[in-house]
Design a protein around this motif. Structure first.
Motif, PDB file in Angstrom:
ATOM      1  N   ALA A   6       0.798  -1.280   0.025  1.00 45.92           N
ATOM      2  CA  ALA A   6       0.120  -0.198  -0.077  1.00 45.92           C
ATOM      3  C   ALA A   6       0.920   1.367  -0.065  1.00 45.92           C
ATOM      4  CB  ALA A   6      -0.931   0.015   1.152  1.00 45.92           C
ATOM      5  N   ASN A   7       0.791   2.208  -0.948  1.00 46.61           N
ATOM      6  CA  ASN A   7       1.551   3.242  -1.114  1.00 46.61           C
ATOM      7  C   ASN A   7       0.928   4.343  -0.187  1.00 46.61           C
ATOM      8  OD1 ASN A   7       3.872   2.919  -2.605  1.00 46.61           O
ATOM      9  ND2 ASN A   7       2.685   2.385  -4.232  1.00 46.61           N
ATOM     10  N   PRO A   8       1.680   5.397   0.405  1.00 46.70           N
ATOM     11  CA  PRO A   8       1.069   6.222   1.131  1.00 46.70           C
ATOM     12  C   PRO A   8       0.438   7.553   0.354  1.00 46.70           C
ATOM     13  CG  PRO A   8       3.263   6.661   0.966  1.00 46.70           C
ATOM     14  CD  PRO A   8       3.046   5.525   0.065  1.00 46.70           C
ATOM     15  N   ILE A   9      -0.797   7.155   0.023  1.00 44.38           N
ATOM     16  CA  ILE A   9      -1.724   8.149  -0.596  1.00 44.38           C
ATOM     17  C   ILE A   9      -2.152   9.652   0.123  1.00 44.38           C
ATOM     18  CG2 ILE A   9      -3.745   8.505  -2.146  1.00 44.38           C
ATOM     19  CD1 ILE A   9      -1.682   6.433  -3.223  1.00 44.38           C
ATOM     20  N   GLN A  10      -2.216   9.306   1.095  1.00 47.18           N
ATOM     21  CA  GLN A  10      -2.643  10.501   1.816  1.00 47.18           C
ATOM     22  C   GLN A  10      -1.461  11.613   1.844  1.00 47.18           C
ATOM     23  OE1 GLN A  10      -4.033  10.180   5.647  1.00 47.18           O
ATOM     24  NE2 GLN A  10      -5.024  11.909   5.790  1.00 47.18           N
ATOM     25  N   LYS A  11      -0.558  10.998   2.245  1.00 43.57           N
ATOM     26  CA  LYS A  11       0.669  11.984   2.388  1.00 43.57           C
ATOM     27  C   LYS A  11       1.221  12.402   0.842  1.00 43.57           C
ATOM     28  CE  LYS A  11       3.281  10.265   6.482  1.00 43.57           C
ATOM     29  NZ  LYS A  11       2.893   8.965   6.680  1.00 43.57           N
ATOM     30  N   LEU A  12       1.215  11.613  -0.033  1.00 44.90           N
ATOM     31  CA  LEU A  12       1.683  12.073  -1.530  1.00 44.90           C
ATOM     32  C   LEU A  12       0.618  13.059  -1.902  1.00 44.90           C
ATOM     33  CD1 LEU A  12       2.257   8.619  -3.100  1.00 44.90           C
ATOM     34  CD2 LEU A  12       4.059  10.281  -2.355  1.00 44.90           C
ATOM     35  N   GLY A  13      -0.524  12.830  -1.519  1.00 43.15           N
ATOM     36  CA  GLY A  13      -1.785  14.052  -2.094  1.00 43.15           C
ATOM     37  C   GLY A  13      -1.449  15.270  -1.182  1.00 43.15           C
ATOM     38  N   GLU A  14      -1.109  15.206   0.044  1.00 43.09           N
ATOM     39  CA  GLU A  14      -0.406  16.680   0.515  1.00 43.09           C
ATOM     40  C   GLU A  14       0.757  17.332  -0.282  1.00 43.09           C
ATOM     41  OE1 GLU A  14       0.296  15.426   4.692  1.00 43.09           O
ATOM     42  OE2 GLU A  14      -2.024  14.909   4.905  1.00 43.09           O
ATOM     43  N   ILE A  15       1.570  16.417  -0.447  1.00 40.90           N
ATOM     44  CA  ILE A  15       2.533  16.818  -1.147  1.00 40.90           C
ATOM     45  C   ILE A  15       2.315  17.578  -2.527  1.00 40.90           C
ATOM     46  CG2 ILE A  15       4.828  16.463  -2.213  1.00 40.90           C
ATOM     47  CD1 ILE A  15       5.237  14.277   0.031  1.00 40.90           C
ATOM     48  N   ILE A  16       1.502  16.593  -3.387  1.00 43.35           N
ATOM     49  CA  ILE A  16       1.210  17.270  -4.632  1.00 43.35           C
ATOM     50  C   ILE A  16       0.315  18.389  -4.875  1.00 43.35           C
ATOM     51  CG2 ILE A  16       0.237  16.360  -6.775  1.00 43.35           C
ATOM     52  CD1 ILE A  16       1.359  13.303  -5.916  1.00 43.35           C
ATOM     53  N   HIS A  17      -0.521  18.394  -3.783  1.00 35.49           N
ATOM     54  CA  HIS A  17      -1.508  19.324  -3.687  1.00 35.49           C
ATOM     55  C   HIS A  17      -0.665  20.700  -3.799  1.00 35.49           C
ATOM     56  CE1 HIS A  17      -5.141  21.489  -2.602  1.00 35.49           C
ATOM     57  NE2 HIS A  17      -4.721  21.891  -1.317  1.00 35.49           N
ATOM     58  N   GLN A  18       0.571  20.880  -3.273  1.00 34.76           N
ATOM     59  CA  GLN A  18       1.178  22.027  -3.130  1.00 34.76           C
ATOM     60  C   GLN A  18       1.577  22.667  -4.541  1.00 34.76           C
ATOM     61  OE1 GLN A  18       1.493  23.287   0.122  1.00 34.76           O
ATOM     62  NE2 GLN A  18       0.534  21.442   0.633  1.00 34.76           N
ATOM     63  N   CYS A  19       1.585  21.599  -5.334  1.00 35.41           N
ATOM     64  CA  CYS A  19       2.207  22.205  -6.834  1.00 35.41           C
ATOM     65  C   CYS A  19       0.948  22.461  -7.725  1.00 35.41           C
ATOM     66  CB  CYS A  19       2.982  20.931  -7.477  1.00 35.41           C
ATOM     67  SG  CYS A  19       4.200  20.401  -6.149  1.00 35.41           S
ATOM     68  N   PRO A  20       0.565  23.586  -7.976  1.00 34.29           N
ATOM     69  CA  PRO A  20      -0.761  23.864  -8.862  1.00 34.29           C
ATOM     70  C   PRO A  20      -0.403  23.197 -10.294  1.00 34.29           C
ATOM     71  CG  PRO A  20       0.771  26.098  -8.053  1.00 34.29           C
ATOM     72  CD  PRO A  20       1.317  24.805  -7.712  1.00 34.29           C
ATOM     73  N   GLN A  21       0.642  22.961 -10.782  1.00 37.55           N
ATOM     74  CA  GLN A  21       0.793  22.329 -12.116  1.00 37.55           C
ATOM     75  C   GLN A  21       0.657  20.970 -12.345  1.00 37.55           C
ATOM     76  OE1 GLN A  21       1.047  24.506 -14.672  1.00 37.55           O
ATOM     77  NE2 GLN A  21       0.882  26.200 -13.124  1.00 37.55           N
ATOM     78  N   THR A  22       0.689  20.276 -11.202  1.00 44.59           N
ATOM     79  CA  THR A  22       0.678  18.943 -11.089  1.00 44.59           C
ATOM     80  C   THR A  22      -0.442  18.270 -10.426  1.00 44.59           C
ATOM     81  OG1 THR A  22       3.259  19.141 -10.519  1.00 44.59           O
ATOM     82  CG2 THR A  22       2.347  17.076 -10.363  1.00 44.59           C
ATOM     83  N   LEU A  23      -0.873  17.169 -11.349  1.00 45.04           N
ATOM     84  CA  LEU A  23      -1.986  16.280 -11.135  1.00 45.04           C
ATOM     85  C   LEU A  23      -1.615  15.267 -10.159  1.00 45.04           C
ATOM     86  CD1 LEU A  23      -4.230  16.376 -14.183  1.00 45.04           C
ATOM     87  CD2 LEU A  23      -4.300  17.752 -12.175  1.00 45.04           C
ATOM     88  N   PHE A  24      -2.537  14.517  -9.250  1.00 44.03           N
ATOM     89  CA  PHE A  24      -2.028  13.248  -8.479  1.00 44.03           C
ATOM     90  C   PHE A  24      -3.072  12.293  -9.216  1.00 44.03           C
ATOM     91  CE2 PHE A  24      -1.969  11.111  -4.093  1.00 44.03           C
ATOM     92  CZ  PHE A  24      -1.230  10.218  -4.652  1.00 44.03           C
ATOM     93  N   LEU A  25      -2.758  11.241 -10.048  1.00 43.69           N
ATOM     94  CA  LEU A  25      -3.418  10.269 -10.781  1.00 43.69           C
ATOM     95  C   LEU A  25      -3.346   9.066 -10.016  1.00 43.69           C
ATOM     96  CD1 LEU A  25      -2.923  11.326 -14.362  1.00 43.69           C
ATOM     97  CD2 LEU A  25      -4.545  12.160 -12.667  1.00 43.69           C
TER      98      LEU A  25
END
Ligand SMILES: *Cc1c(COP(=O)(O)O)cnc(C)c1O
Length: 387
Positions: free
Chosen positions: A145-164
């Protein structure tokens, strides 16, 4: 198939008898009030499972089609993407992105390990042009299981980047809240956590991802979600609906909601906990360093081939589980926790597993008798049903 057959693979999975019944009903047309009513209910309940108010779209494709849909609707050839490769399915997504002409950066984990969010943060900092991060919620090939919640927090900081996110063995198996965890694109699949035959994928896009629909330049026709968006507004699907599967989905969702989503998740988790306990108890350590709740992988001892063991389980015990793929072939076995699994099937599996291990090594776990194991399993199951 005999009645005592158990399909305990991480997809496809055992079907509930009511689902089997729904699949055998006479066909109806997809442009009818009866079907409209079913579709409406199903689409609304899918939103609850995805934990979002965004539309969830049903595509008549396997899960991989849903993975493709997330890419082609939000990205263009030449775009830089960061793909987390923690096993077979991560590899597949990277391959897919390359086929569409994207420039793919890869973070590869050792099989059995989840991605370190700090590595993703660093990669995003070093490559500010990354337009999307692709990640499996559960990487089914390694049961990680990958840490999706933590990754979401990080990627959310980047307006140009989507989290798929590929949630094919996560969505509907455990809580993966789309909005709250800042996921921009999520795909689920019918034959895994949705307890159906193969043939449907479910996709959902955040407003940030939807803003990409018109600028994305990937060629697409069937998977162009804008068509579906329009049709859904009118309570329809654009192409022919897979009536039989959608009707069966309606039954699955009714069963889940009748029980309550928290209880549904709790049952899957209790099977995972049981596997995490009894695998090592039978001498098979967990392969994953970050075990998923939807599938468990056990490491095989070097003198017993996992492929032969899974074959023996099937031939002798009428139970199907999966072996390992590629570098893990023969070295691990994988037990799925999704689908219609009754407590007695779990007990039967572990007794069969002990017999199978002894078939290949008569000395295996010599001090553990089958009757002791059976009473331990009974005690565990009683705890489970008492919760
Ligand atoms: C099964 C699976 C897929 C592929 O789904 P298909 O329905 O076989 O296309 C993709 N990702 C994950 C994590 C899976 O478990």
């Amino acid at each position: 198939m005999q009645n005592d057959y158990s399909l305990l693979a991480p997809g496809p999975v055992n079907l509930h008898p009511m689902v089997q019944h729904a699949l055998s009903l006479p066909m109806i047309h997809h442009r009818t009030p009866q079907f409209d009513e079913i579709l409406k209910r199903v689409l609304s309940r899918l939103k609850t499972i995805f934990a979002t108010n965004e539309n969830v779209y049903i595509q008549s494709s396997t899960g991989s089609g849903g993975m493709e849909s997330l890419l082609v609707n939000t990205l263009s050839p030449g775009d830089e993407v960061l793909c987390i490769d923690s096993g077979k399915f991560g590899e597949r997504w990277a391959e897919m992105a390359k086929v569409f002409g994207m420039k793919v950066h890869v973070i590869k984990t050792t099989w059995g390990q989840s991605v370190d969010p700090q590595d993703v943060a660093a990669a995003l900092q070093n490559n500010p042009n990354i337009r999307a991060v692709l990640c499996q919620a559960t990487e089914t090939s390694t049961a990680v299981a990958n840490p999706i919640q933590k990754l979401g927090e990080i990627i959310h900081q980047c307006p140009q980047t989507l989290f798929l996110v590929d949630g094919i063995t996560a969505t509907a198996a455990y809580l993966l809240p789309f909005n709250e965890w800042h996921i921009d694109g999520l795909v689920a699949g019918s034959q895994k956590a949705f307890m159906l035959p193969t043939g449907l994928s479910f996709v959902c896009f955040s407003p940030k991802a939807q803003a990409r629909f018109s600028e994305a330049k990937c060629a697409r026709y069937y998977f162009d979600i804008r068509r579906e968006q329009k049709a859904n507004t009118n309570g329809e699907t654009f192409f022919s609906s897979s009536v039989a599967l959608v009707r069966a989905l309606d039954v699955v969702l009714e069963l889940i909601f009748e029980k309550g989503l928290p209880k549904h998740y709790a049952e899957i988790e209790s099977r995972a906990r049981m596997a995490q306990h009894f695998g090592p108890h039978l001498g098979l350590p967990l392969f994953s360093q970050a075990p998923s709740l939807s599938v468990t992988a056990f490491s095989m001892p070097s003198h017993i081939d996992g492929q032969k063991l899974r074959q023996h389980l099937e031939d002798k015990h009428n139970i199907t589980i999966m072996g390992g793929q590629d570098q893990a072939k023969g070295k691990i076995i994988r037990l799925g926790h999704m689908g219609y699994i009754q407590p007695h099937e779990m007990e039967r599996f572990f007794v069969a597993l002990l017999e199978s291990l002894r078939h290949f090594d008569p000395e295996w776990k010599k001090d553990l008798s089958v009757s002791t194991l059976k009473s331990e399993l009974k005690a565990w199951a009683q705890n489970w049903s008492g919760e």
